[in-house]
Design an enzyme around this catalytic site. Structure first.
Site, PDB file in Angstrom:
ATOM      1  N   ARG A  64       1.034  -1.069   0.009  1.00  0.00           N
ATOM      2  CA  ARG A  64       0.045  -0.003  -0.158  1.00  0.00           C
ATOM      3  C   ARG A  64       0.826   1.064   0.076  1.00  0.00           C
ATOM      4  O   ARG A  64       0.413   2.343  -0.663  1.00  0.00           O
ATOM      5  CB  ARG A  64      -0.937  -0.006   1.190  1.00  0.00           C
ATOM      6  CG  ARG A  64      -1.851   1.114   1.273  1.00  0.00           C
ATOM      7  CD  ARG A  64      -2.705   1.226   2.559  1.00  0.00           C
ATOM      8  NE  ARG A  64      -3.521  -0.257   2.925  1.00  0.00           N
ATOM      9  CZ  ARG A  64      -4.618  -0.342   2.019  1.00  0.00           C
ATOM     10  NH1 ARG A  64      -5.233   0.582   1.252  1.00  0.00           N
ATOM     11  NH2 ARG A  64      -5.181  -1.389   2.191  1.00  0.00           N
ATOM     12  N   ARG A  90     -10.051   2.680  -1.805  1.00  0.00           N
ATOM     13  CA  ARG A  90      -8.916   2.195  -1.023  1.00  0.00           C
ATOM     14  C   ARG A  90      -8.505   3.002  -0.104  1.00  0.00           C
ATOM     15  O   ARG A  90      -8.797   4.227   0.020  1.00  0.00           O
ATOM     16  CB  ARG A  90      -7.775   2.368  -2.057  1.00  0.00           C
ATOM     17  CG  ARG A  90      -7.930   1.293  -3.257  1.00  0.00           C
ATOM     18  CD  ARG A  90      -7.442  -0.060  -3.070  1.00  0.00           C
ATOM     19  NE  ARG A  90      -7.443  -0.732  -4.275  1.00  0.00           N
ATOM     20  CZ  ARG A  90      -7.534  -2.127  -4.183  1.00  0.00           C
ATOM     21  NH1 ARG A  90      -7.706  -2.701  -3.042  1.00  0.00           N
ATOM     22  NH2 ARG A  90      -7.794  -2.574  -5.264  1.00  0.00           N
ATOM     23  N   LEU A  92      -6.093   5.244   2.087  1.00  0.00           N
ATOM     24  CA  LEU A  92      -4.797   5.782   1.547  1.00  0.00           C
ATOM     25  C   LEU A  92      -3.740   5.496   2.784  1.00  0.00           C
ATOM     26  O   LEU A  92      -3.968   5.422   3.807  1.00  0.00           O
ATOM     27  CB  LEU A  92      -4.649   7.264   1.504  1.00  0.00           C
ATOM     28  CG  LEU A  92      -5.845   7.730   0.387  1.00  0.00           C
ATOM     29  CD1 LEU A  92      -5.733   9.243   0.111  1.00  0.00           C
ATOM     30  CD2 LEU A  92      -5.523   7.303  -0.973  1.00  0.00           C
ATOM     31  N   ASN A 106     -13.311  13.602   1.641  1.00  0.00           N
ATOM     32  CA  ASN A 106     -13.809  12.183   0.977  1.00  0.00           C
ATOM     33  C   ASN A 106     -15.383  12.435   1.051  1.00  0.00           C
ATOM     34  O   ASN A 106     -15.989  13.102   2.252  1.00  0.00           O
ATOM     35  CB  ASN A 106     -13.357  11.034   1.882  1.00  0.00           C
ATOM     36  CG  ASN A 106     -13.879   9.867   1.197  1.00  0.00           C
ATOM     37  OD1 ASN A 106     -14.246   9.812   0.131  1.00  0.00           O
ATOM     38  ND2 ASN A 106     -13.900   8.832   2.394  1.00  0.00           N
ATOM     39  N   THR A 107     -16.131  11.779   0.281  1.00  0.00           N
ATOM     40  CA  THR A 107     -17.657  11.640   0.347  1.00  0.00           C
ATOM     41  C   THR A 107     -17.872  10.192   0.685  1.00  0.00           C
ATOM     42  O   THR A 107     -17.103   9.196   0.601  1.00  0.00           O
ATOM     43  CB  THR A 107     -18.270  11.770  -0.919  1.00  0.00           C
ATOM     44  OG1 THR A 107     -17.915  10.573  -1.847  1.00  0.00           O
ATOM     45  CG2 THR A 107     -18.105  13.111  -1.574  1.00  0.00           C
ATOM     46  N   HIS A 108     -18.818  10.108   1.612  1.00  0.00           N
ATOM     47  CA  HIS A 108     -19.182   8.813   2.337  1.00  0.00           C
ATOM     48  C   HIS A 108     -20.768   8.820   2.420  1.00  0.00           C
ATOM     49  O   HIS A 108     -21.291   9.569   2.970  1.00  0.00           O
ATOM     50  CB  HIS A 108     -18.466   8.788   3.862  1.00  0.00           C
ATOM     51  CG  HIS A 108     -18.856   7.440   4.242  1.00  0.00           C
ATOM     52  ND1 HIS A 108     -18.122   6.236   3.892  1.00  0.00           N
ATOM     53  CD2 HIS A 108     -19.563   7.023   5.396  1.00  0.00           C
ATOM     54  CE1 HIS A 108     -18.583   5.225   4.666  1.00  0.00           C
ATOM     55  NE2 HIS A 108     -19.494   5.456   5.330  1.00  0.00           N
ATOM     56  N   SER A 135     -22.247  12.130   3.883  1.00  0.00           N
ATOM     57  CA  SER A 135     -21.207  13.065   4.672  1.00  0.00           C
ATOM     58  C   SER A 135     -20.110  13.319   3.754  1.00  0.00           C
ATOM     59  O   SER A 135     -19.602  12.642   2.901  1.00  0.00           O
ATOM     60  CB  SER A 135     -20.516  12.199   5.711  1.00  0.00           C
ATOM     61  OG  SER A 135     -21.623  11.811   6.738  1.00  0.00           O
ATOM     62  N   ASP A 140      -8.598  11.814   7.288  1.00  0.00           N
ATOM     63  CA  ASP A 140      -7.486  11.531   8.187  1.00  0.00           C
ATOM     64  C   ASP A 140      -6.744  10.237   8.090  1.00  0.00           C
ATOM     65  O   ASP A 140      -7.317   9.512   7.311  1.00  0.00           O
ATOM     66  CB  ASP A 140      -7.877  11.959   9.701  1.00  0.00           C
ATOM     67  CG  ASP A 140      -8.934  11.034  10.322  1.00  0.00           C
ATOM     68  OD1 ASP A 140      -9.149  11.304  11.359  1.00  0.00           O
ATOM     69  OD2 ASP A 140      -9.278  10.084   9.540  1.00  0.00           O
ATOM     70  N   GLY A 142      -7.483   7.864  10.125  1.00  0.00           N
ATOM     71  CA  GLY A 142      -8.524   6.577  10.296  1.00  0.00           C
ATOM     72  C   GLY A 142      -9.476   6.330   9.221  1.00  0.00           C
ATOM     73  O   GLY A 142      -9.389   6.632   7.949  1.00  0.00           O
ATOM     74  N   ASP A 144     -12.701   6.860   7.654  1.00  0.00           N
ATOM     75  CA  ASP A 144     -13.928   7.794   7.606  1.00  0.00           C
ATOM     76  C   ASP A 144     -13.938   8.516   9.118  1.00  0.00           C
ATOM     77  O   ASP A 144     -15.430   8.793   9.575  1.00  0.00           O
ATOM     78  CB  ASP A 144     -15.188   6.971   7.160  1.00  0.00           C
ATOM     79  CG  ASP A 144     -14.919   6.670   5.810  1.00  0.00           C
ATOM     80  OD1 ASP A 144     -15.351   5.049   5.697  1.00  0.00           O
ATOM     81  OD2 ASP A 144     -14.500   6.971   5.048  1.00  0.00           O
TER      82      ASP A 144
HETATM   83  C1  GRF Z   1     -20.458   7.042  -3.286  1.00  0.00           C
HETATM   84  O1  GRF Z   1     -21.460   6.938  -2.550  1.00  0.00           O
HETATM   85  C2  GRF Z   1     -18.836   7.166  -2.437  1.00  0.00           C
HETATM   86  O2  GRF Z   1     -19.406   8.014  -1.189  1.00  0.00           O
HETATM   87  C3  GRF Z   1     -18.796   5.555  -1.899  1.00  0.00           C
HETATM   88  O3  GRF Z   1     -18.661   4.906  -3.197  1.00  0.00           O
HETATM   89  C4  GRF Z   1     -19.816   5.641  -3.943  1.00  0.00           C
HETATM   90  C5  GRF Z   1     -19.183   6.153  -5.328  1.00  0.00           C
HETATM   91  O4  GRF Z   1     -20.191   6.138  -6.281  1.00  0.00           O
HETATM   92  N1  GRF Z   1     -17.494   5.825  -1.393  1.00  0.00           N
HETATM   93  P1  GRF Z   1     -19.702   6.759  -7.878  1.00  0.00           P
HETATM   94  O5  GRF Z   1     -18.571   5.925  -8.181  1.00  0.00           O
HETATM   95  O6  GRF Z   1     -19.520   8.228  -7.505  1.00  0.00           O
HETATM   96  O7  GRF Z   1     -20.931   6.601  -8.843  1.00  0.00           O
END
Ligand code: GRF
Length: 200
Positions: A64, A90, A92, A106-108, A135, A140, A142, A144
């Site tokens: 990694r 992945r 990081l 990051n989007t979650h 979110s 960071d 951790g 998410d």
């Molecule tokens: C999103 O919901 C993202 O937050 C999550 O995986 C999904 C990716 O969707 N980690 P896309 O590839 O943007 O359609």
């Protein structure tokens, strides 16, 4: 004009939303490169907009850390003001996060700190909750666990399967992500200040 690098692994629908937003003349940011850890479907969106792409295939590296070093070298070529992880599946390595945080977000698809990790949607369904969410956080070291920049609740409806729920979450994710990028670009959102206050 804020320059943005987006890292993906999948379909890139959130990337597409950001590209569409950035195509509007008044949007204060632009995507300068799209990277992935595999041959991601989402590259098609970058190609449609004529945006350069790079791939750092995770499977081709012995560790990694070595993968992360190459990913960092690619990002250094473009020197974006902000790195957006949007569907990068992945974790990081710490060196890379340390080199870029807090200018890496990051989007979650969950209402963090609820349901972190790679299966946030599936975990929310399994928990039989009435609502989950989306979110946007600073990355960071951790999972998410970074400072939350924006989040919003999304209902879980009877009969939802993982796909249906995820497709209800994604539009919220996209709206939050675009708003966060806009606020960073205009200076309304100071990532360094948010990160510093989270460490107090
Ligand atoms: C999103 O919901 C993202 O937050 C999550 O995986 C999904 C990716 O969707 N980690 P896309 O590839 O943007 O359609």
């Amino acid at each position: 004009m804020l320059t943005v690098a987006v890292l993906i692994s999948g379909t890139g629908s959130n990337l597409r939303a950001l590209l569409d937003a950035a195509a509007e003349p008044e949007f204060p940011a632009r995507v300068v490169v799209v990277g992935a850890d595999r041959e991601a479907e989402g590259f098609a969106h970058a190609e449609e907009y004529g945006i350069p792409t790079f791939m750092v295939p995770f499977a081709q590296f012995a560790s990694r850390e070595e993968w992360g070093a190459e990913l960092g070298a690619q990002l250094d070529v473009w020197r974006p003001d902000l790195v957006v992880l949007s569907g990068l599946m992945r974790l990081l390595p710490a060196d890379l996060v340390d080199a870029w945080s807090p200018r890496i977000i990051n989007t979650h698809p969950a209402y963090l700190p609820e349901f972190p990790g790679a299966h946030g949607v599936r975990d929310a369904l399994a928990a039989d909750v009435a609502q989950t969410g989306a979110s946007v956080i600073i990355v960071d070291n951790g999972v998410d666990s970074g400072p939350i920049l924006a989040q919003e609740r999304v209902p879980v409806l009877p009969g939802d399967d993982e796909h249906a729920l995820h497709e209800r979450i994604k539009p919220v994710e996209r709206r939050l992500l675009i708003d966060v990028v806009r606020r960073v670009a205009t200076g309304d959102l100071d990532l360094a200040a948010v990160s510093a206050s989270a460490q107090l």
